[in-house]
Design an enzyme around this catalytic site. Structure first.
Site, PDB file in Angstrom:
ATOM      1  N   LYS A 171       0.858  -1.190   0.000  1.00  0.00           N
ATOM      2  CA  LYS A 171       0.000   0.000   0.000  1.00  0.00           C
ATOM      3  C   LYS A 171       0.893   1.238   0.000  1.00  0.00           C
ATOM      4  O   LYS A 171       1.512   1.568   1.010  1.00  0.00           O
ATOM      5  CB  LYS A 171      -0.931   0.038   1.211  1.00  0.00           C
ATOM      6  N   SER A 225       5.562   7.206  10.115  1.00  0.00           N
ATOM      7  CA  SER A 225       5.753   7.990  11.337  1.00  0.00           C
ATOM      8  C   SER A 225       5.672   7.106  12.586  1.00  0.00           C
ATOM      9  O   SER A 225       5.048   6.037  12.568  1.00  0.00           O
ATOM     10  CB  SER A 225       4.678   9.070  11.396  1.00  0.00           C
ATOM     11  N   THR A 226       6.246   7.591  13.652  1.00  0.00           N
ATOM     12  CA  THR A 226       6.239   6.831  14.912  1.00  0.00           C
ATOM     13  C   THR A 226       4.817   6.636  15.462  1.00  0.00           C
ATOM     14  O   THR A 226       4.472   5.518  15.866  1.00  0.00           O
ATOM     15  CB  THR A 226       7.175   7.519  15.926  1.00  0.00           C
ATOM     16  N   GLU A 246       9.966   0.877  10.476  1.00  0.00           N
ATOM     17  CA  GLU A 246      11.019   1.872  10.193  1.00  0.00           C
ATOM     18  C   GLU A 246      10.371   3.233  10.371  1.00  0.00           C
ATOM     19  O   GLU A 246       9.581   3.662   9.535  1.00  0.00           O
ATOM     20  CB  GLU A 246      11.551   1.696   8.762  1.00  0.00           C
ATOM     21  N   CYS A 280      13.954  10.238   6.611  1.00  0.00           N
ATOM     22  CA  CYS A 280      14.066   9.777   7.996  1.00  0.00           C
ATOM     23  C   CYS A 280      15.497   9.950   8.481  1.00  0.00           C
ATOM     24  O   CYS A 280      15.737  10.299   9.625  1.00  0.00           O
ATOM     25  CB  CYS A 280      13.642   8.321   8.090  1.00  0.00           C
ATOM     26  N   GLU A 381      10.827  15.657  15.490  1.00  0.00           N
ATOM     27  CA  GLU A 381      11.388  15.357  14.184  1.00  0.00           C
ATOM     28  C   GLU A 381      11.062  16.527  13.254  1.00  0.00           C
ATOM     29  O   GLU A 381       9.903  16.936  13.164  1.00  0.00           O
ATOM     30  CB  GLU A 381      10.771  14.070  13.617  1.00  0.00           C
TER      31      GLU A 381
HETATM   32  P1  NAD Z   1       2.634   8.163   7.964  1.00  0.00           P
HETATM   33  O1  NAD Z   1       2.910   7.252   9.097  1.00  0.00           O
HETATM   34  O2  NAD Z   1       1.567   9.161   8.110  1.00  0.00           O
HETATM   35  O3  NAD Z   1       2.276   7.325   6.640  1.00  0.00           O
HETATM   36  C1  NAD Z   1       3.099   6.305   6.147  1.00  0.00           C
HETATM   37  C2  NAD Z   1       2.251   5.245   5.460  1.00  0.00           C
HETATM   38  O4  NAD Z   1       1.370   4.667   6.413  1.00  0.00           O
HETATM   39  C3  NAD Z   1       1.360   5.778   4.342  1.00  0.00           C
HETATM   40  O5  NAD Z   1       1.246   4.803   3.326  1.00  0.00           O
HETATM   41  C4  NAD Z   1       0.024   5.961   5.033  1.00  0.00           C
HETATM   42  O6  NAD Z   1      -1.071   5.937   4.156  1.00  0.00           O
HETATM   43  C5  NAD Z   1       0.023   4.763   5.960  1.00  0.00           C
HETATM   44  N1  NAD Z   1      -0.838   4.885   7.140  1.00  0.00           N
HETATM   45  C6  NAD Z   1      -1.177   6.030   7.810  1.00  0.00           C
HETATM   46  N2  NAD Z   1      -2.012   5.724   8.826  1.00  0.00           N
HETATM   47  C7  NAD Z   1      -2.174   4.385   8.815  1.00  0.00           C
HETATM   48  C8  NAD Z   1      -2.910   3.459   9.618  1.00  0.00           C
HETATM   49  N3  NAD Z   1      -3.652   3.868  10.658  1.00  0.00           N
HETATM   50  N4  NAD Z   1      -2.858   2.145   9.331  1.00  0.00           N
HETATM   51  C9  NAD Z   1      -2.105   1.702   8.305  1.00  0.00           C
HETATM   52  N5  NAD Z   1      -1.395   2.522   7.483  1.00  0.00           N
HETATM   53  C10 NAD Z   1      -1.435   3.840   7.750  1.00  0.00           C
HETATM   54  O7  NAD Z   1       4.035   8.796   7.629  1.00  0.00           O
HETATM   55  P2  NAD Z   1       4.346  10.125   6.835  1.00  0.00           P
HETATM   56  O8  NAD Z   1       4.293  11.230   7.801  1.00  0.00           O
HETATM   57  O9  NAD Z   1       3.549  10.214   5.614  1.00  0.00           O
HETATM   58  O10 NAD Z   1       5.868   9.812   6.434  1.00  0.00           O
HETATM   59  C11 NAD Z   1       6.946  10.427   7.012  1.00  0.00           C
HETATM   60  C12 NAD Z   1       7.421   9.652   8.232  1.00  0.00           C
HETATM   61  O11 NAD Z   1       8.024   8.442   7.809  1.00  0.00           O
HETATM   62  C13 NAD Z   1       8.484  10.399   8.986  1.00  0.00           C
HETATM   63  O12 NAD Z   1       8.282  10.289  10.372  1.00  0.00           O
HETATM   64  C14 NAD Z   1       9.766   9.687   8.579  1.00  0.00           C
HETATM   65  O13 NAD Z   1      10.830   9.815   9.487  1.00  0.00           O
HETATM   66  C15 NAD Z   1       9.286   8.288   8.445  1.00  0.00           C
HETATM   67  N6  NAD Z   1      10.212   7.511   7.618  1.00  0.00           N
HETATM   68  C16 NAD Z   1      10.988   6.555   8.206  1.00  0.00           C
HETATM   69  C17 NAD Z   1      11.913   5.845   7.456  1.00  0.00           C
HETATM   70  C18 NAD Z   1      12.770   4.772   8.064  1.00  0.00           C
HETATM   71  O14 NAD Z   1      13.292   3.961   7.324  1.00  0.00           O
HETATM   72  N7  NAD Z   1      12.959   4.751   9.368  1.00  0.00           N
HETATM   73  C19 NAD Z   1      12.051   6.127   6.097  1.00  0.00           C
HETATM   74  C20 NAD Z   1      11.261   7.125   5.534  1.00  0.00           C
HETATM   75  C21 NAD Z   1      10.336   7.808   6.303  1.00  0.00           C
END
Ligand code: NAD
Length: 477
Positions: A171, A225-226, A246, A280, A381
């Site tokens: 997804k 995200s966390t 991650e 990230c 962050e």
């Molecule tokens: P997010 O958590 O909002 O979304 C990430 C993904 O999760 C998207 O596909 C989103 O649609 C999905 N999602 C959101 N809510 C969900 C739920 N309740 N159930 C299942 N899936 C759900 O993250 P974002 O803010 O869009 O992305 C940026 C974040 O990602 C930052 O915190 C960044 O640090 C992190 N990130 C981490 C890494 C790593 O490898 N550690 C790499 C890239 C980004």
């Protein structure tokens, strides 16, 4: 409307709501995809489950060969994929090409590892008994990926999942679905059996949540995200799904007075502003020893001022728009908080005006020096082109400040004293420490955060363990 990719074909989902995807630089409509929801997830999990028996029975070397064909095909389609990625994500074309190259390289890394998926044996278990430890795939893996690096973050999951014999339902983020959908069709054109890799577009709250809750899914491989990672871990506990998470980071870069300061300044600027700071592993906090701190802050600011801001499609652009309005609002708020706490803006600080900036989510690359250690730029962050720089007394204070964060993803240390560097690498709570080196992820090394930056590893041979389970077999002869 572009459809979900399920069971080897583009699959319309009757009655699904439409999600409109816009270019973050221009707000022009890139296209529409369905909110696939439970119906889409059910269909995709069914297809992936049906494909699992055959894929699992395929020799690992043949799975590796199939993945190699996929990697080659993606590489051959770079000219088609890079502009698609820039349109939906916003990043400069050069960075889109780089991202696709990294995606291909990661898949190829797992092609190599496909020849080395082995268990162990114990010859003297008991009188007349021998033991074997077999590695079994898990089943259907749900891969949930964010928008900042849609293809590489997918490859990190697809590579180890497929070579170990799992099937995948991916997804993508609702704002970056098109390249991922195209990757799935390219993979099938390259010969990947139907149902082995499915892509289901939709929002996190509806389609993502349905994937996480689905009883037919054995593992969720999540990057994001966390807060969402925590939610996924809690839901996965219901039926003991395996997870790798991650998550976010607030990576520190520490510069000692004995370092090659100019090289460290370049690494900090590059590490912060690449992908418009939306990584990230971006450098989010710089701690420099007091005698060089002014020089470091001014040096990074000088580099930030020189970066060319523009549309991802424009020649010479080094920094594109932020990906979303919310992302920019968050940066503006964090900067305001940093300034209110006493931070001095040395570069940027504003939303640029005029054409093409008025249409997209642009923000100047910004350096803020000496904000309070409990301001947002230090403790949260920062996911955009905003860097905090601080003066610290010595390496000990820098390490204490680095470890004060709830995150523990990456870190880097600059010093000419290797003993000091190794001591710092031991003491910093992070999954990765770069010493005198820019923050580059290597396929050979396991990658994954400590503390609230996540759980589990991607990359390296270590990742294979997160897509397999050991099973013991005893043979009495
Ligand atoms: P997010 O958590 O909002 O979304 C990430 C993904 O999760 C998207 O596909 C989103 O649609 C999905 N999602 C959101 N809510 C969900 C739920 N309740 N159930 C299942 N899936 C759900 O993250 P974002 O803010 O869009 O992305 C940026 C974040 O990602 C930052 O915190 C960044 O640090 C992190 N990130 C981490 C890494 C790593 O490898 N550690 C790499 C890239 C980004």
């Amino acid at each position: 409307m572009e459809h979900a990719f399920i069971g080897g074909r583009s699959t319309p989902l009757d009655g699904a709501e439409e999600i409109v995807v816009r270019d973050p630089g221009t707000q022009e409509v890139v296209g529409t995809v369905p909110e696939s929801g439970s119906a889409g997830i059910d269909a995709a999990v069914e297809a992936a489950t049906a494909a699992f028996a055959g894929w699992r029975a395929t020799p690992a070397s043949a799975r590796g060969k199939a993945l190699e064909a996929v990697a080659d095909a993606i590489e051959a389609h770079t000219d088609e994929l890079a502009p698609m990625l820039t349109a939906e994500q916003g990043k400069p074309l050069r960075e889109s090409r780089l991202e696709l190259h990294r995606c291909v390289e990661t898949l190829r890394h797992y092609v190599g590892l496909s020849l080395n998926i082995r268990g162990t044996a114990v010859s003297d278990l008991d009188t007349g008994a021998r033991g074997m430890v077999l590695r079994r795939p898990l089943g259907v893996v749900g891969a949930i990926v964010p928008w900042n690096f849609p293809t590489t973050l997918l490859a990190n999951k697809l590579g180890p999942a497929l070579v170990t014999g799992n099937t995948v339902v991916a997804k993508p983020d609702e704002t970056t679905p098109f390249v991922t959908l195209r990757l799935a069709s390219i993979a099938h054109e390259a010969g990947l059996p139907e149902g082995v890799f499915n892509v289901v577009p939709g929002s996190g709250q509806i389609t993502g949540a349905a994937l996480v809750a689905h009883p037919g899914v054995r593992k969720i491989a999540f990057t994001g995200s966390t807060p969402v990672g925590k939610q996924i871990m809690a839901t996965a506990a219901d039926d003991m799904k395996r997870v790798t998470l991650e998550l976010g980071g607030s990576d520190p870069l520490i510069i000692c007075a004995d370092a090659d300061v100019d090289a460290a300044i370049s690494a900090a600027a590059m590490g912060r502003f690449f992908n418009c700071g939306q990584a990230c592993l971006a450098i989010k906090r710089v701690y420099a020893e007091a005698s060089i701190a002014d020089r470091v802050a001014e040096g990074i600011a000088a580099k930030a001022r020189k970066l060319s801001l523009g549309l991802g499609t424009a020649k010479g652009t080094q920094i594109g728009p932020l990906h979303s309005e919310e992302g920019r609002v968050a940066i503006v708020k964090q900067l305001e908080d940093a300034v209110a706490s006493g931070g001095e803006v040395l570069a940027g600080g504003s939303i640029p005006e005029g054409e093409p900036f008025d249409r997209g989510w642009f923000h100047e690359p910004t350096v803020v020096y000496g904000a309070s250690h409990d301001s947002a730029v230090a403790v949260e962050e920062t996911f955009g082109p905003l860097l905090g720089v601080w003066s610290v007394a010595d390496l000990d204070e820098a390490i204490d400040r680095a470890n004060a964060s709830p995150y523990g993803l990456g870190s880097s240390v600059w010093t000419s004293d290797l003993a000091k560097a190794m001591d710092a690498a031991d003491r910093i709570d992070a999954g990765y420490t770069w010493i005198n080196s820019r923050t580059k992820v290597y396929d050979e090394l396991p990658f994954g955060g400590l503390k609230q930056s996540g759980y589990g590893k991607e990359h390296g041979e270590e990742a294979l363990a997160f897509y397999t389970e050991e099973k013991s077999v005893v043979i009495r002869t």
